[in-house]
Enzyme design. Sequence first.
Site, mmCIF file in Angstrom:
data_model
loop_
_atom_site.group_PDB
_atom_site.id
_atom_site.type_symbol
_atom_site.label_atom_id
_atom_site.label_comp_id
_atom_site.label_asym_id
_atom_site.label_seq_id
_atom_site.Cartn_x
_atom_site.Cartn_y
_atom_site.Cartn_z
ATOM 1 N N ASP A 122 1.292 -1.057 -0.154
ATOM 2 C CA ASP A 122 -0.136 0.357 -0.017
ATOM 3 C C ASP A 122 1.081 1.494 0.153
ATOM 4 O OD1 ASP A 122 -2.276 -1.799 0.283
ATOM 5 O OD2 ASP A 122 -1.420 -1.360 2.671
ATOM 6 N N ASP B 270 0.956 5.084 1.417
ATOM 7 C CA ASP B 270 0.155 5.789 2.438
ATOM 8 C C ASP B 270 0.255 7.226 2.094
ATOM 9 O OD1 ASP B 270 -1.236 3.794 3.749
ATOM 10 O OD2 ASP B 270 -0.127 3.189 5.143
ATOM 11 N N ASP C 202 5.413 4.959 14.955
ATOM 12 C CA ASP C 202 5.758 3.873 16.434
ATOM 13 C C ASP C 202 7.384 3.798 16.060
ATOM 14 O OD1 ASP C 202 6.244 2.799 14.126
ATOM 15 O OD2 ASP C 202 4.682 1.537 14.247
#
Length: 439
Positions: free
Chosen positions: A56, A58, A136
Amino acid sequence: MATPPKIYPRSEHMISRSLISDNALKVLYRLKKSGFQAYLVGGCVRDLLLGREPKDFDVVTDARPEQIRAIFRNCRLIGRRFRLAHVHFGEEIVEVATFRGLSGGDEETGERVLENGRLLRDNVYGSIEEDAFRRDFTVNALYYNIADFSVVDYVGGMEDHRAAILRPIGDPEQRYREDPVRMLRAVRFAVKLGFTIHPESAEVIPRLAGLLREIPAARLYDEVVKLFLSGYAVQAFEQLRHYRLFEALFPDTEACLAQEPDGFPLTFLAKALERADQRIENAQPVAPYFLFAALLWEPVRMRTRERIAAGQNEILAYQEAAGEVIARQIRHTALPRSVGLPVRELWSLQPRFARAQGGRALRLLAHPRFRAAYDFLLLRAETGEAEPALADWWTRFQGASEAEQKAMLRAGKRSSGRSRPRKRRSGAKAVKDAATSPP
């Protein structure tokens, strides 16, 4: 905060626009044309730097969700915890997020909600710098700038990327407490990328593993599927056990694996995960229900043996053991109905392989779950838990002609399915598994 980022110009990285989805480029350029900042971020940048094709793409921007929706008519806003924009291009969706802030927000209006250190909801917007420190891991906080094709790094992610190190941003314990699922993500990214979790970040994980019990079981189900159906199941399993995370996810299975009947290890689960990795490598599907049937097989098998030893009927013993194990497991990882029911069917068919006589064998062969149950039987036979002769009989039976099947049924020469202590070779080492199937 005013931390100056390190900028890597196009000449210092390998990301090319030719490797980026055309639709993602459309989104980036339209945001830029509308006067907003626009970057690729996260896993897609990390994977592009590794020379991999991202799953994907983003996008992150300083445009607010409502502004993004005004720019793209094919846009839909989703999410409560994190407000996101999904820009649809047929089957492809490009996810667009607004830069997140580190602090502030009105908790009374639900903009930012924390409970016992865990972040429950956050729609506080900020700058790209704040957004970077909110992410993160350092290697997931790299930004590809469509304005000049550079990579922007606020947290040392590029250096960690080049050193193959996975490191949380900020204090590891605080970040894991904010969202304990990050410990699972650390394992998943480490095995997927071939990275090493930074020692200081890894040291606290066993101590905090129990925090996973506070996470909704449905969310943990999704994480387990990602961990074990990404082609690195064996490595993920080993790392989860090393950090005591597997115990938090599958306590009954871990209790069984901690035992070695007659001094020999239980090898079925390791073989099942190895087979799943092989299938994924060969672009073959692996059903989540087969995965969970394997992950929970040891407690089902042991509880079945206990019930049979107490004088219970074998078929009923399997059914009741299955119900007990699943009821306990859903407290930790939820099993959707579409998974739980096939799991129970697959288990319940195992004793029927040895009991099928005449028409029963043909009915079992026609069962919708026969193929999965048969594959499960093969794994049991391969690891010394079921008789190889039984698996061989069913292999020949399903491939035989109708006349040959009738002859095989008349002969009635099938193994009883009882497992006898035996030796099997694994490389140069003989391994004996004393784990037996119920008689």
